[in-house]
Design an enzyme around this catalytic site. Sequence first.
Site, PDB file in Angstrom:
ATOM      1  CB  CYS A 175      -0.670   0.062   1.215  1.00 14.23           C
ATOM      2  SG  CYS A 175      -0.088  -0.009   2.691  1.00 14.23           S
ATOM      3  CB  CYS A 222       4.801  -0.250   1.578  1.00 15.87           C
ATOM      4  SG  CYS A 222       3.941  -1.496   2.349  1.00 15.87           S
ATOM      5  CG  ASP A 259     -11.040 -25.414  -4.711  1.00 12.55           C
ATOM      6  OD1 ASP A 259     -11.490 -26.476  -4.656  1.00 12.55           O
ATOM      7  OD2 ASP A 259      -9.939 -24.919  -4.669  1.00 12.55           O
ATOM      8  CG  ASP A 299      -6.311 -23.294  -5.233  1.00 14.69           C
ATOM      9  OD1 ASP A 299      -6.587 -24.161  -6.275  1.00 14.69           O
ATOM     10  OD2 ASP A 299      -5.671 -24.064  -4.174  1.00 14.69           O
ATOM     11  CG  ASP A 315      -9.550 -25.967  -8.652  1.00 15.30           C
ATOM     12  OD1 ASP A 315      -9.946 -26.916  -8.323  1.00 15.30           O
ATOM     13  OD2 ASP A 315      -9.610 -24.911  -7.677  1.00 15.30           O
TER      14      ASP A 315
END
Lengths: 56, 805
Positions: free
Chosen positions: B98, B101, B502, B685, B689
């Site tokens: 962000c 930082c 998932d 993820d 998948d």
Amino acid sequence: MESIFVLVPVSIVLLAVAIWLFFWATKHGQFDDLDSPAWRILRDDAPARRKEREHD
Amino acid sequence: MNNCFHCGEPVPKGEQRWLEIDGERRPFCCAGCEAVSKLILAAGMDDFYRFRTELSPRVEPADPARWQAFDSPDVLASFARLDGGVYEASLQLDDIRCAACGWLIEKTLGERDGVCDIRLNPVNGRAVLRWRQDEVPLSSLFASLDALGFRPRPLDGDATEARDEHERHGLLRRLAVAGFGMMQAMMYGIAMYLGIDMSAEFEHFFRHVSLLIATPVVFYAAAPFFRGALRAARGRTLGMDVPLSIAILIAYGASVVNAFRGSGEVYFDSVSMFVFFLLIGRYVEAVARHRVSDSARALGASLPASATRIRADGESEDVPLASLSNDDIVLVTRGSAVPADGVIVEGAAELDESLLTGEAHGVLRKPGDALAAGAINLGAPFRMRVVRTGNDTLIAGIARLLDRAQASRPRLARYADRLARRFVAAVLLAAGVTALAWAYLDPAQAFEITLSVLIVTCPCALGLAVPVALTAATNAITRRGVLTVNSDALEQLEGITDVVFDKTGTLTVGKPSIRRILINGAVSEDDCLALAAGLEMEANHPLARAFLERAPKRAVVSKVEQLPGEGLRGEHEGMNLRLGRPEFAAAGEAVPGEGSWIALADDNRVLAWFEVVDALREEAAHAIAELHAAGLRVHLLSGDSEDTVAAIARRLGIRHARGRQRPEDKLAVIEALHAEGARVLMIGDGINDAPVLGGADVSIAMATGAELAQASADFVLTGSLRAIAPLLEHARRTRRIMRQNLAWAFSYNMLAVPLAAAGLVTPWMAAIGMSASSLLVTLNALRLNRVRDATDRDLPETLRELRSS
């Protein structure tokens, strides 16, 4: 009205200066990041100022 | 449970690290995080914690020696530019979360002696650092960055990025010339139109001054249009640039002739304005386009910054990635990434190649086997011989693929292009017919009217309608935490009826922890944990971390063997231990209850059962409620046991849930939905998948998944799950705005052509009309840039504070 013959060339010179300034700013990356400077002003001294307000 | 104040991870039991911040005692999880916090406080930067909008990365203890290689002049020369004693280098910093930082980095580094300047763009994590090497070596700056938790990586002149910047700067300069030129030319133009006390002498003077102003506008600022037209002519097609160039050139040419002749109309102001408005459209489009490809590049950059090279004399040295060459021997330590494509020369390697294959299980490689850069070493250190480096590696190829996907024009935009091309032909034809007709009716007006037709009918609005809307929409959703990999998908999102989730890593955080331990009496709970932790010592999957964090001590376990998908086997004081799925470690025994259980067993019996839970993402329930509210069917498909899945589905309010689903089963479910006429959005993820994601109409991968799976998905979710419902809404708005734009562009042209051909529109009116139309379309599309229903939750803390005060 004869002043036009002086003023118009002067305006053209100013125009050239303005364009040169703009080119310079572009070259030095002034327009590269338009997002974070807006944040920077919020960040720097915010808490100090808040304290001052509390004292008031 | 206590969470680390710096990184937010749970504080391991027994860790006693506290610091007083903002008048409160704050806990820390490790020495690294504590050190960073101390550093931040010592520099008087406690504001960082107030301003940050995301938790900071967990800090692994840094090793300053690893950066020393960057101080050698040869290496510096490979990525930094030297200018009068000052070096300048572009860096990519990892884990910039962000704006705070960025603030932290600029503060800490900017105040070091010898640092001239550091500028950081928190949007893409790129920094430009300028420093004096003789006053402060780069290695010490890098070490400070590393110590803060932001690992630096030098960027050696990324060609595409340089090209983007060049294009943007060029357009900006042209925009300035056209803009200033337009203002001046308009001023003279207004004086001439109003004709206040205009003697012939003045008029003559003004015309020549206007000519002087308009010349650079036409030949410098409008050059991209001429180049585009030439390219189209060479390719024997018609682009939008063709009628634009013709209009600009004949208007300018006629004005020059008239200016010298001293009679007739001049159009210098109209030409300048025309060019300026056209350039605004181009610039807006370029900026939006570049921003999208920036995020793609950040995805592609995943190689380490330096490598450990073994010299001929057997000594090792750290060198930056750029100075590796073929046939170098490199040592790859545990946990680090393979720096280049190569072949193993010594030691067996266990690698996580999920970056390339999407397969998360470790794969074993023997000496002589090939390795791909970017794979993570999960096992013991090994040596490899470098075969391909840098841009030749497989991973660089994949990054380029991604880049290319970004560069390809979406189908809708291509369609609009084709349409515009046909339209251009029609425009040229109409202008020709108009010219002939007026030459017959009234030759004096023929030129002006033809010019008006050419300008007014330019199909710019038509060409801008779709791409600007798409780029604006892409930008807006990127800011919501959704990266677009496939831009056609935005269009597909409309009309989605079913959303399939998932479970692991998608609805859950993907960080399992141990909730309950059941022992059967022979061995104490702590000892069971110690044995399990001993077995998991070498493993690198998330579950291992759960055991290592929980166990008070670790037993010495030898001959540990990993059986992918099953569990682990090892020996402890003559006992043969097994740890893993009930079917593997406790075959024939009843699982103690519902939920996910892991068994620890020796030769004869089960020693302990561990219940493993994976916490739900806190926003999951909200996100699903929002999808239900939007009238979508939500499904949950998971490989976990039916009971676990049913329990989670109940908690989240999902009505359609299935457990024990292998990827093939999931794909079958999606196909069944398709057969019912449903359109499916799949969110996973991305590891197991990948084929399922491919089978759905639109797919979203979680950013935690493997990178290649991200490439195969249409979108990558980097933020909260709550971005999904707004994403669908946004897709609908995008479609609506594109339709509005196309409708407007068409009706404008249909109306303007007959008017112009009838001689009712002068060239300056035409220029305004056409530019206004393009601008309207662009601005309408830019409405998509605004992120709707931005809740207070999404606002950075600073703004919230400002609002409430």
